[in-house]
Design a protein around this motif. Structure first.
Motif, short mmCIF file in Angstrom:
data_model
loop_
_atom_site.label_atom_id
_atom_site.label_comp_id
_atom_site.label_asym_id
_atom_site.label_seq_id
_atom_site.Cartn_x
_atom_site.Cartn_y
_atom_site.Cartn_z
N MET A 1 -12.87 45.92 -121.37
CA MET A 1 -12.76 45.00 -120.26
C MET A 1 -11.59 45.42 -119.36
O MET A 1 -10.64 46.04 -119.83
CB MET A 1 -12.51 43.58 -120.78
N SER A 18 -15.00 47.63 -115.19
CA SER A 18 -16.18 47.79 -116.04
C SER A 18 -17.40 47.43 -115.21
O SER A 18 -17.56 46.28 -114.79
CB SER A 18 -16.10 46.87 -117.26
N ASP A 20 -20.37 47.53 -116.47
CA ASP A 20 -21.24 46.82 -117.41
C ASP A 20 -20.90 45.32 -117.45
O ASP A 20 -21.79 44.49 -117.55
CB ASP A 20 -21.12 47.42 -118.80
N ALA A 21 -19.61 44.99 -117.39
CA ALA A 21 -19.17 43.59 -117.46
C ALA A 21 -18.95 43.01 -116.06
O ALA A 21 -18.61 41.84 -115.94
CB ALA A 21 -17.89 43.49 -118.27
N ASP A 22 -19.12 43.83 -115.02
CA ASP A 22 -18.90 43.43 -113.64
C ASP A 22 -17.51 42.84 -113.44
O ASP A 22 -17.33 41.80 -112.81
CB ASP A 22 -19.97 42.43 -113.18
N GLY A 23 -16.49 43.55 -113.98
CA GLY A 23 -15.11 43.13 -113.84
C GLY A 23 -14.27 44.25 -113.24
O GLY A 23 -14.42 45.41 -113.62
N ARG A 38 -23.06 52.63 -114.51
CA ARG A 38 -22.62 51.92 -115.71
C ARG A 38 -21.33 52.52 -116.23
O ARG A 38 -20.86 53.54 -115.74
CB ARG A 38 -23.69 51.97 -116.79
#
Length: 67
Positions: A1, A18, A20-23, A38
């Protein structure tokens, strides 16, 4: 993260975003990096930015989670 501290091949680094986590941390924006598709971007001390994606990397170790 985003914000996690890691070791990558023995060098300290921090996850700056990230996909993948859209952070994303400050200064990094999805619009600029979405083309990667990704994975995470790690700012590694003394190296630069390293894009990690796909299977777990045996050279990547989590040191501390972001608060």
């Amino acid at each position: 993260m985003p914000g996690d501290l890691v070791l990558l091949a023995g060098r300290r680094g921090a996850v700056v975003f990230s996909l993948d986590a859209d952070g994303f941390t400050q200064g990094f924006h999805r619009e600029e990096w979405a083309y990667l598709g990704r994975g995470v971007m790690i700012e590694v001390e003394g190296v630069a930015l390293v894009h990690a994606h796909g299977a777990p990397d045996p050279d990547l170790t989590l040191i501390a989670r972001a608060k």
